[in-house]
Design a protein around this motif. Sequence first.
Motif, PDB file in Angstrom:
ATOM      1  N   ASN A  62     -10.894  62.839 -18.342  1.00  0.00           N
ATOM      2  CA  ASN A  62     -11.182  61.444 -17.982  1.00  0.00           C
ATOM      3  C   ASN A  62     -12.684  61.233 -18.145  1.00  0.00           C
ATOM      4  OD1 ASN A  62     -11.910  59.227 -16.309  1.00  0.00           O
ATOM      5  ND2 ASN A  62     -10.042  59.420 -15.103  1.00  0.00           N
ATOM      6  N   HIS A  63     -13.433  62.228 -17.725  1.00  0.00           N
ATOM      7  CA  HIS A  63     -14.849  62.341 -18.085  1.00  0.00           C
ATOM      8  C   HIS A  63     -14.976  63.495 -19.083  1.00  0.00           C
ATOM      9  CE1 HIS A  63     -15.508  60.362 -13.986  1.00  0.00           C
ATOM     10  NE2 HIS A  63     -15.805  59.472 -14.912  1.00  0.00           N
ATOM     11  N   GLY A  64     -15.752  63.287 -20.129  1.00  0.00           N
ATOM     12  CA  GLY A  64     -15.714  64.208 -21.269  1.00  0.00           C
ATOM     13  C   GLY A  64     -16.453  65.515 -21.090  1.00  0.00           C
ATOM     14  N   ASP A  65     -17.176  65.691 -19.995  1.00  0.00           N
ATOM     15  CA  ASP A  65     -17.959  66.919 -19.806  1.00  0.00           C
ATOM     16  C   ASP A  65     -17.450  67.746 -18.629  1.00  0.00           C
ATOM     17  OD1 ASP A  65     -18.750  65.140 -17.842  1.00  0.00           O
ATOM     18  OD2 ASP A  65     -20.902  65.511 -18.065  1.00  0.00           O
ATOM     19  N   GLU A  66     -16.134  67.656 -18.386  1.00  0.00           N
ATOM     20  CA  GLU A  66     -15.500  68.381 -17.282  1.00  0.00           C
ATOM     21  C   GLU A  66     -14.355  69.194 -17.881  1.00  0.00           C
ATOM     22  OE1 GLU A  66     -14.435  65.226 -14.574  1.00  0.00           O
ATOM     23  OE2 GLU A  66     -16.504  64.502 -14.457  1.00  0.00           O
ATOM     24  N   TYR A  67     -14.344  70.518 -17.650  1.00  0.00           N
ATOM     25  CA  TYR A  67     -13.523  71.395 -18.494  1.00  0.00           C
ATOM     26  C   TYR A  67     -12.334  72.084 -17.842  1.00  0.00           C
ATOM     27  CZ  TYR A  67     -17.090  70.232 -21.766  1.00  0.00           C
ATOM     28  OH  TYR A  67     -17.904  69.502 -22.573  1.00  0.00           O
ATOM     29  N   THR A 104     -19.702  64.541 -23.413  1.00  0.00           N
ATOM     30  CA  THR A 104     -20.442  63.630 -22.533  1.00  0.00           C
ATOM     31  C   THR A 104     -19.491  62.965 -21.539  1.00  0.00           C
ATOM     32  OG1 THR A 104     -20.187  61.906 -24.218  1.00  0.00           O
ATOM     33  CG2 THR A 104     -22.269  63.116 -24.190  1.00  0.00           C
ATOM     34  N   ARG A 105     -20.039  62.513 -20.446  1.00  0.00           N
ATOM     35  CA  ARG A 105     -19.226  61.869 -19.402  1.00  0.00           C
ATOM     36  C   ARG A 105     -18.563  60.606 -19.932  1.00  0.00           C
ATOM     37  NH1 ARG A 105     -18.811  62.039 -13.942  1.00  0.00           N
ATOM     38  NH2 ARG A 105     -18.589  60.144 -12.734  1.00  0.00           N
ATOM     39  N   THR A 106     -19.354  59.792 -20.628  1.00  0.00           N
ATOM     40  CA  THR A 106     -18.862  58.510 -21.129  1.00  0.00           C
ATOM     41  C   THR A 106     -18.686  58.570 -22.643  1.00  0.00           C
ATOM     42  OG1 THR A 106     -21.097  57.649 -21.381  1.00  0.00           O
ATOM     43  CG2 THR A 106     -20.032  57.274 -19.250  1.00  0.00           C
ATOM     44  N   PHE A 148      -7.462  65.583 -13.371  1.00  0.00           N
ATOM     45  CA  PHE A 148      -8.458  66.623 -13.127  1.00  0.00           C
ATOM     46  C   PHE A 148      -9.886  66.104 -13.327  1.00  0.00           C
ATOM     47  CE2 PHE A 148      -4.927  69.555 -13.930  1.00  0.00           C
ATOM     48  CZ  PHE A 148      -5.187  70.565 -13.008  1.00  0.00           C
ATOM     49  N   HIS A 149     -10.733  66.426 -12.373  1.00  0.00           N
ATOM     50  CA  HIS A 149     -12.170  66.206 -12.530  1.00  0.00           C
ATOM     51  C   HIS A 149     -12.917  67.443 -12.091  1.00  0.00           C
ATOM     52  CE1 HIS A 149     -12.391  61.776 -13.247  1.00  0.00           C
ATOM     53  NE2 HIS A 149     -11.162  61.863 -12.764  1.00  0.00           N
ATOM     54  N   SER A 150     -14.182  67.520 -12.551  1.00  0.00           N
ATOM     55  CA  SER A 150     -15.156  68.489 -12.068  1.00  0.00           C
ATOM     56  C   SER A 150     -16.472  67.730 -12.006  1.00  0.00           C
ATOM     57  CB  SER A 150     -15.253  69.672 -13.030  1.00  0.00           C
ATOM     58  OG  SER A 150     -13.969  70.223 -13.253  1.00  0.00           O
ATOM     59  N   GLY A 151     -17.546  68.428 -11.761  1.00  0.00           N
ATOM     60  CA  GLY A 151     -18.811  67.724 -11.574  1.00  0.00           C
ATOM     61  C   GLY A 151     -19.482  67.246 -12.851  1.00  0.00           C
TER      62      GLY A 151
HETATM   63 ZN   LIG Z   1     -15.013  63.223 -13.449  1.00  0.00          ZN
END
Ligand SMILES: [Zn+2]
Length: 335
Positions: A62-67, A104-106, A148-151
């Motif tokens: 959902n955010h591109g920099d979370e794995y 990247t996040r966005t 799923f998310h991470s920081g």
């Molecule tokens: Zn996120």
Amino acid sequence: MLDQNQRPSPISPTIDLDARGVQHGFLRLPHSRDDSAWGSVMIPIAMIRNGSGPTALLTGGNHGDEYEGPLALYELARTLDPADVSGTVIIVPALNYPAFRAGTRTSPIDKGNMNRSFPGAPDGTVTQKIADYVQRHLLPRADIVLDFHSGGRTLDFVPFCAAHILPDKAQEARAFAAVEAFAAPYSVKMLEIDAVGMFDTAVEEMGKVFVTTELGGGGTARAETVRIARKGVMNVLRHTGIVAGAVERTPTSWLDMPDGDCFSFAEDDGMIETIVDLGERVQRGVVVARIHGTGRTGIAPIEIKAKMDGILAARHFPGLVKAGDCAAVVAVPQG
Ligand SMILES: [Zn+2]
């Protein structure tokens, strides 16, 4: 004129969302651009359907920099045997695929933050078109959503699974039961500081169960957090009855995020010094981080203090911080 919500989505799936068995394909979104005149964004999707039972929608990236999410979900898509499934598992491992490809996040195409783009728009930006497709074509099929998310690059978290405090207490109880089943080291009753446009809100407003995670961060994944993600997603599928077998329970510590005092923000630019590490106990008033001005020597650092008793649940990750950045998050252990 058609109401915006009645316009067709430009996205077409290359799989049959009503078919049985295992399918791997794409959500194809036409995106005409300099390097590809009639090109498309190809968002990977997998679907595993067998027998009868509920539908789980599982999303990462959902955010591109979370794995952790993508690492768990590409693996699950490759390995989940339909013979073990009663119901449907829809897997979109890298939801904001342009952002995921860029790390990247966005989105690099439109700067869209997927988790601020719901309910989306069929004639909007690329990110809004993806959100709209999820909103109108995937969410109505789902009974439960695990996102799923991470920081990401800028935050690091103690590994937790979370759901929100909701006005509908039966819906809230179902969500917290799924969080408990995920069995991350921490489980959080989460407060959002900025809920407008979130995927979470879109799912919850449909009355469905929404579960999310924050499993680490820093723009990478750790061995431990990937293990937590893989175990957690299987546990949620077992909890829903989509996959047979007992939930693999391990101890989890419940945390509350009662109000906005959980969050501390930097009020100046500088170099951040972490004074306490993730998971450590803090007391109200204790210094959790210091921001050192770097323009000249002889300047006292600015102290960031905990505004409540609890544990440090998240912190700014890069060594340099800007005014307005989230510097620290304190959560309160329950019981
Ligand atoms: Zn996120």
